[in-house]
Design an enzyme around this catalytic site. Structure first.
Site, PDB file in Angstrom:
ATOM      1  N   SER A  58       0.997  -1.305   0.108  1.00 60.76           N
ATOM      2  CA  SER A  58      -0.218  -0.053  -0.090  1.00 60.76           C
ATOM      3  C   SER A  58       0.796   1.231   0.060  1.00 60.76           C
ATOM      4  O   SER A  58       1.962   1.191   0.479  1.00 60.76           O
ATOM      5  CB  SER A  58      -0.858  -0.116   1.424  1.00 60.76           C
ATOM      6  N   TYR A 111      -3.373   5.537  -4.588  1.00 60.96           N
ATOM      7  CA  TYR A 111      -4.744   6.087  -4.798  1.00 60.96           C
ATOM      8  C   TYR A 111      -4.458   7.271  -5.907  1.00 60.96           C
ATOM      9  O   TYR A 111      -3.603   7.387  -6.360  1.00 60.96           O
ATOM     10  CB  TYR A 111      -4.719   6.966  -3.556  1.00 60.96           C
ATOM     11  N   THR A 151      -6.332   2.336  -6.733  1.00 57.74           N
ATOM     12  CA  THR A 151      -7.555   2.267  -5.860  1.00 57.74           C
ATOM     13  C   THR A 151      -8.361   3.240  -6.543  1.00 57.74           C
ATOM     14  O   THR A 151      -8.022   4.505  -6.310  1.00 57.74           O
ATOM     15  CB  THR A 151      -7.328   2.456  -4.404  1.00 57.74           C
ATOM     16  N   LYS A 167      -9.066  -1.511  -8.594  1.00 58.05           N
ATOM     17  CA  LYS A 167      -9.390  -1.836  -7.716  1.00 58.05           C
ATOM     18  C   LYS A 167     -10.589  -0.895  -6.829  1.00 58.05           C
ATOM     19  O   LYS A 167     -10.344   0.321  -6.653  1.00 58.05           O
ATOM     20  CB  LYS A 167      -8.505  -2.076  -6.392  1.00 58.05           C
ATOM     21  N   HIS A 218     -14.153  -2.303  -0.802  1.00 56.24           N
ATOM     22  CA  HIS A 218     -13.059  -1.756   0.122  1.00 56.24           C
ATOM     23  C   HIS A 218     -13.199  -2.621   1.582  1.00 56.24           C
ATOM     24  O   HIS A 218     -12.910  -1.761   2.426  1.00 56.24           O
ATOM     25  CB  HIS A 218     -12.892  -0.069   0.071  1.00 56.24           C
TER      26      HIS A 218
HETATM   27  C1  GLV Z   1      -7.329   2.840   3.297  1.00 56.33           C
HETATM   28  O1  GLV Z   1      -7.385   2.471   1.898  1.00 56.33           O
HETATM   29  C2  GLV Z   1      -8.372   2.403   4.261  1.00 56.33           C
HETATM   30  O2  GLV Z   1      -9.328   1.796   4.063  1.00 56.33           O
HETATM   31  O3  GLV Z   1      -8.067   2.730   5.497  1.00 56.33           O
END
Ligand code: GLV
Length: 387
Positions: free
Chosen positions: A107, A130, A156, A252, A276
């Site tokens: 990440s 992101y 994301t 994603k 998510h």
């Molecule tokens: C970050 O992507 C989270 O979901 O905290």
């Protein structure tokens, strides 16, 4: 070493051994947590169809994801603050994944930096970004990921702003933690975590701190997202990010067939059907409920994977039987990491592989590629229940 029989065993140990603010960060959904709960309860509604007297010898869970050979089609999802669940957490998870033969995704909000993970793991990993407004940062981080040998980029697309998770606000979540009285009281019972954490220098957002300016409090995920995330994001912008990378791309956070069409159109190599982990739009449908419609729409043009709700090999089997080519797991491996570090991640992967293998055998199947809708029993109207 405790006997680990299922992911829930690891979850209990994770809770016991990890500071509350980080356990809660992992084990939360946004707002009422309806979507978070339904991700797992919807999987539980689907049943498996038993077949007997079928030759079950010579089975394999092996497959490919994006053309890469995998021991089973289960990749480790990008999870923020993994290095706060356990010292050097991203390095430990990446090593466990590499040894097991499944992909690891780092990440952007990791504690260990891209360079650090690359230096401590043998296999190439995937990198997640992101969608930010700051193209200088985007370019630099993509260059760093390329230089580190990352073999694919996960973008994301469902986090232009952060869904509110009540517990994070109540716990005052930061990385590293600020030593308030409640935090100190909690840490007193988490001595193993504390000792390991004192032994590492990796306690800040390694990809961010020192690489980005103008964020009010870089220890807070919420300040970073509020100040840098691109609320004006559109498909042109996604395409531009894909071009900036120039390699394989996984989008994603797709939950809608029309969005999946757009993702296929801009040339995504894979998409992840995901809400998510129930952390963004509370009230959205579970991933498993929308999977077949999305596979029907774009499954011929791009690889369709699923995340959100996978806690067992039976869940993996269900997703594959409904047309996913692979899945991602987040909490399932984070529980392993928080419970026992690197061996805990390996234990999580072993639990899932064994469950997948045994369930496949009892369903009369020997290869993951053969799994199909007929292996399942689905409540009538399950996929048509909402419109
Ligand atoms: C970050 O992507 C989270 O979901 O905290």
């Amino acid at each position: 070493m405790p006997v680990i029989t299922c992911i829930d065993d690891l979850k209990r140990l994770h809770r016991k051994r990890t500071p509350k603010m980080f356990y809660d960060y992992a084990e939360s959904g946004s707002y009422t947590e309806q979507t978070f709960r339904e991700n797992t309860s919807d999987f539980a509604q689907i049943r498996l169809r038993q077949k007997v007297a079928v030759d079950m010898t010579g089975r394999s869970t092996r497959s490919t994801m994006l053309g890469e050979e995998v021991a089973m089609p289960v990749a480790l999802a990008p999870v923020g603050l993994t290095g706060m669940q356990r010292a050097d957490g991203e390095i430990k998870a990446a090593r466990a994944a590499a040894k097991f033969g499944v992909p690891f995704t780092l990440s952007t909000m990791s504690i260990c930096s891209i360079e650090d993970v690359a230096a401590h793991s043998d296999a190439p990993f995937w990198f997640q970004i992101y969608t930010l407004t700051d193209d200088d940062f985007n370019k630099r981080i993509l260059e760093r990921a390329r230089a580190a040998g990352c073999s694919a980029l996960v973008i994301t697309v469902d986090l232009q702003l952060l869904g509110q998770r009540h517990k994070d606000l109540k716990n005052g979540l930061t990385a590293p933690p600020k030593f308030t009285l409640p935090v100190l009281a909690d840490l007193a019972t988490k001595w193993r975590w504390g000792i390991e954490m004192l032994g590492t220098k990796r306690r800040f957002f390694g990809n961010i701190v020192g690489h980005v300016s103008g964020v009010e409090d870089p220890s807070r995920l919420s300040s970073w997202t509020a100040e840098k995330f691109d609320q004006a994001l559109n498909w042109d912008r996604i395409q531009r990010l894909m071009e900036m990378w120039g390699g394989k791309v996984i989008l994603k956070g797709i939950l809608d067939a029309e969005d999946a069409e757009m993702a296929a159109k801009v040339g995504a190599d894979a998409i992840v059907v995901s809400n998510h982990g129930g952390r963004q739009l509370d009230g959205a449908l579970s991933s498993i409920r929308v999977l077949p419609e999305i596979v029907a729409a774009v499954g011929e043009r791009t690889e369709v994977w699923l995340d959100s709700g996978i806690r067992s090999g039976q869940d993996v089997l269900k997703a594959l039987a409904l047309g996913a080519k692979g899945v991602m797991i987040g909490r399932a491996y984070i529980h392993g990491l928080g419970a026992m570090g690197e061996p805990g991640v390996t234990a999580a992967l072993e639990v899932i592989r064994k469950e997948l293998d045994t369930s496949m055998a009892l369903c009369g199947e020997r290869r993951v590629a053969d799994l199909r809708r007929e292996n399942l029993l689905v409540p009538k109207g399950f996929f048509e229940a909402y419109e």
